[in-house]
Design an enzyme around this catalytic site. Structure first.
Site, short mmCIF file in Angstrom:
data_model
loop_
_atom_site.label_atom_id
_atom_site.label_comp_id
_atom_site.label_asym_id
_atom_site.label_seq_id
_atom_site.Cartn_x
_atom_site.Cartn_y
_atom_site.Cartn_z
CD GLU A 146 -3.04 1.00 0.13
OE1 GLU A 146 -2.32 1.92 -0.31
OE2 GLU A 146 -4.27 1.05 0.04
CG HIS A 147 -0.73 4.92 1.32
ND1 HIS A 147 -0.16 5.64 2.34
CD2 HIS A 147 -1.83 4.33 1.84
CE1 HIS A 147 -0.88 5.49 3.43
NE2 HIS A 147 -1.90 4.70 3.16
CG ASP A 148 2.81 7.46 1.46
OD1 ASP A 148 3.46 8.14 0.65
OD2 ASP A 148 1.61 7.65 1.71
#
Ligand code: UDP
Length: 219
Positions: free
Chosen positions: A141-143
């Site tokens: 997922e993000h980041d």
């Protein structure tokens, strides 16, 4: 001679990644006469694996072509690193392959040599190091920031703001709790997360954690 592509390793991992590599090859324009083979050092002589020629590395090296690309399809990250160093010394490029169903979102950076299996998703603003393996249905997922030679077995759920250091191995179906921008959740270098573990806090370098919530495995 035209370009030659190879999947290094003709065991379970390699045989599962060959169709992904073939999809990747079909996506490259103008390579109609390029060929794809397996490399496996256990072979004394050429053989046929699932319809593809398989040969050892010495034989592959002796093929005359200035354009050789290799996807290292071996789950053991130390072996991947050893082979990546050998390829680099021999001037052979690492190759990244992703399936048609692999989804890569915006602001993603993935270093050379990744194997992104069918149904893998890499979400926004993720950075990934060399020779990453993300097996079937895994997501990042993000980041997130992922180091070199990290390995995900099938269906790993790596949520947002997680940092995973070099050579960590995440087992099938493990779920890692999301961190925050200020305090990312960290999986240390060479750590092993067991199959089905639910990781709720940082895992130190070299640790082996299992269970829900994930705890160090008693020796
Ligand atoms: N292998 C190789 N060169 C090496 C180390 C391993 O060609 O330096 C091959 C090995 O012969 C075997 C494969 O890589 O066929 C690894 O298979 P294994 O079943 O151990 O693991 P997996 O396919 O799950 O990664």
């Amino acid at each position: 001679m035209s370009k030659i592509f190879a999947v290094y390793g003709a065991s379970g991992c390699g045989r599962s990644l060959m169709p992904v590599a073939v999809e990747q090859l079909q996506r490259l324009d103008g390579d109609a006469d390029s060929q794809i083979v397996f490399i496996d050092d256990a072979l004394d002589e050429d053989t046929n694996v699932n319809g593809y020629t398989a040969m050892n590395y010495e034989k592959f090296k002796s093929i005359h072509s200035d354009d050789k690309f290799v996807l290292i399809a071996i789950a053991n990250s130390s072996i991947r690193q050893k082979i990546a160093n050998k390829l680099s010394k021999n001037g052979i490029s690492l190759w990244t392959a992703q399936a048609t169903t692999t989804l890569i979102m915006d602001g993603v950076s993935i270093a050379a040599g990744a194997a992104l299996s069918p149904f893998v998703t890499i979400a926004a603003n993720v950075t990934i190091g060399k020779c990453f393996h993300a097996n079937l249905y895994s997501y990042v997922e993000h980041d997130c920031i992922i180091g070199d030679y990290v390995t995900f077995a099938p269906r790993v759920s790596c949520n947002g703001n997680i940092h995973i250091h070099d050579h960590a191995y995440i087992g099938a179906g493990a779920v890692i709790k999301q961190g925050t921008p200020d305090k990312p959740l960290i999986i240390g270098k060479g750590a092993i997360v067991g199959m089905g573990a639910v990781v709720t806090k940082d895992v130190p370098a070299g640790a082996v954690v299992v269970g829900n919530p994930a705890r160090p495995l008693n020796k």
